[in-house]
Design a protein around this motif. Structure first.
Motif, PDB file in Angstrom:
ATOM      1  N   LEU A 132     -26.899  40.102 -30.527  1.00  0.00           N
ATOM      2  CA  LEU A 132     -26.858  40.202 -31.983  1.00  0.00           C
ATOM      3  C   LEU A 132     -25.523  39.702 -32.514  1.00  0.00           C
ATOM      4  CD1 LEU A 132     -28.160  43.863 -32.282  1.00  0.00           C
ATOM      5  CD2 LEU A 132     -29.445  41.805 -32.873  1.00  0.00           C
ATOM      6  N   ASN A 133     -25.559  39.057 -33.654  1.00  0.00           N
ATOM      7  CA  ASN A 133     -24.338  38.631 -34.332  1.00  0.00           C
ATOM      8  C   ASN A 133     -24.613  38.653 -35.835  1.00  0.00           C
ATOM      9  OD1 ASN A 133     -21.865  37.587 -35.056  1.00  0.00           O
ATOM     10  ND2 ASN A 133     -22.450  35.479 -34.633  1.00  0.00           N
ATOM     11  N   TYR A 134     -24.417  39.810 -36.454  1.00  0.00           N
ATOM     12  CA  TYR A 134     -24.655  39.979 -37.882  1.00  0.00           C
ATOM     13  C   TYR A 134     -23.395  40.492 -38.566  1.00  0.00           C
ATOM     14  CZ  TYR A 134     -29.622  39.236 -37.286  1.00  0.00           C
ATOM     15  OH  TYR A 134     -30.834  38.672 -37.015  1.00  0.00           O
ATOM     16  N   GLN A 135     -23.236  40.158 -39.833  1.00  0.00           N
ATOM     17  CA  GLN A 135     -22.128  40.654 -40.636  1.00  0.00           C
ATOM     18  C   GLN A 135     -22.612  40.784 -42.067  1.00  0.00           C
ATOM     19  OE1 GLN A 135     -21.531  37.627 -38.803  1.00  0.00           O
ATOM     20  NE2 GLN A 135     -22.608  36.503 -40.406  1.00  0.00           N
ATOM     21  N   GLY A 136     -21.909  41.595 -42.830  1.00  0.00           N
ATOM     22  CA  GLY A 136     -22.325  41.745 -44.208  1.00  0.00           C
ATOM     23  C   GLY A 136     -21.433  42.664 -45.003  1.00  0.00           C
ATOM     24  N   LEU A 137     -21.931  43.035 -46.160  1.00  0.00           N
ATOM     25  CA  LEU A 137     -21.207  43.890 -47.081  1.00  0.00           C
ATOM     26  C   LEU A 137     -22.170  44.954 -47.579  1.00  0.00           C
ATOM     27  CD1 LEU A 137     -18.512  44.226 -48.715  1.00  0.00           C
ATOM     28  CD2 LEU A 137     -19.677  42.981 -50.540  1.00  0.00           C
ATOM     29  N   ALA A 138     -21.785  46.206 -47.453  1.00  0.00           N
ATOM     30  CA  ALA A 138     -22.597  47.320 -47.945  1.00  0.00           C
ATOM     31  C   ALA A 138     -21.917  47.902 -49.177  1.00  0.00           C
ATOM     32  CB  ALA A 138     -22.738  48.393 -46.867  1.00  0.00           C
ATOM     33  N   GLU A 139     -22.728  48.282 -50.162  1.00  0.00           N
ATOM     34  CA  GLU A 139     -22.230  48.925 -51.381  1.00  0.00           C
ATOM     35  C   GLU A 139     -23.002  50.213 -51.597  1.00  0.00           C
ATOM     36  OE1 GLU A 139     -21.049  45.105 -54.164  1.00  0.00           O
ATOM     37  OE2 GLU A 139     -22.878  46.217 -54.600  1.00  0.00           O
ATOM     38  N   ILE A 140     -22.272  51.265 -51.874  1.00  0.00           N
ATOM     39  CA  ILE A 140     -22.882  52.555 -52.167  1.00  0.00           C
ATOM     40  C   ILE A 140     -22.396  52.986 -53.538  1.00  0.00           C
ATOM     41  CG2 ILE A 140     -23.075  54.970 -51.471  1.00  0.00           C
ATOM     42  CD1 ILE A 140     -22.405  54.003 -48.593  1.00  0.00           C
ATOM     43  N   THR A 141     -23.329  53.252 -54.449  1.00  0.00           N
ATOM     44  CA  THR A 141     -22.966  53.715 -55.784  1.00  0.00           C
ATOM     45  C   THR A 141     -22.478  55.155 -55.682  1.00  0.00           C
ATOM     46  OG1 THR A 141     -24.644  52.304 -56.758  1.00  0.00           O
ATOM     47  CG2 THR A 141     -23.801  54.080 -58.135  1.00  0.00           C
TER      48      THR A 141
END
Length: 100
Positions: A36-45
């Motif tokens: 696996l090779n994933y990346q990202g950005l998570a936002e929590i209100t």
């Protein structure tokens, strides 16, 4: 999604839920290694407060912006044993932000 050189690649992954928004990209190997090779950005209100500020400091790389706690992430390892870690705020995460 795209299949190329025994890898499934996803340029834009967008998962929205109640108070949560996750945007990412990456790939998984089909060659038997299941890498696996994933990346990202998570936002929590969230509301700004002691807990939110403490979490942002502890998580490192997390920021509070417009009532949302944002933090970059990475998923590596294999499908059987994924490794979740903090992202580094590098170019990949910036690319994810620009595709929103």
């Amino acid at each position: 999604m795209e299949l190329n050189n025994q890898r499934i690649s996803s340029r834009v992954i967008d998962i929205d839920g109640y108070g949560v928004d996750v945007d990412g990209s990456g790939s998984v190997s089909l060659s038997g290694s299941d890498v696996l090779n994933y990346q990202g950005l998570a936002e929590i209100t969230t509301k700004e407060g002691f807990f939110t500020n403490t979490f942002a400091r502890l998580f490192g790389g997390a920021t509070l912006k417009d009532g949302k706690l944002e933090f970059p992430f990475r998923i590596s390892g294999t499908i059987e044993n994924p490794i979740f870690s903090k992202g580094k705020g590098d170019k990949d995460v910036d690319d994810v932000r620009n595709h929103r």
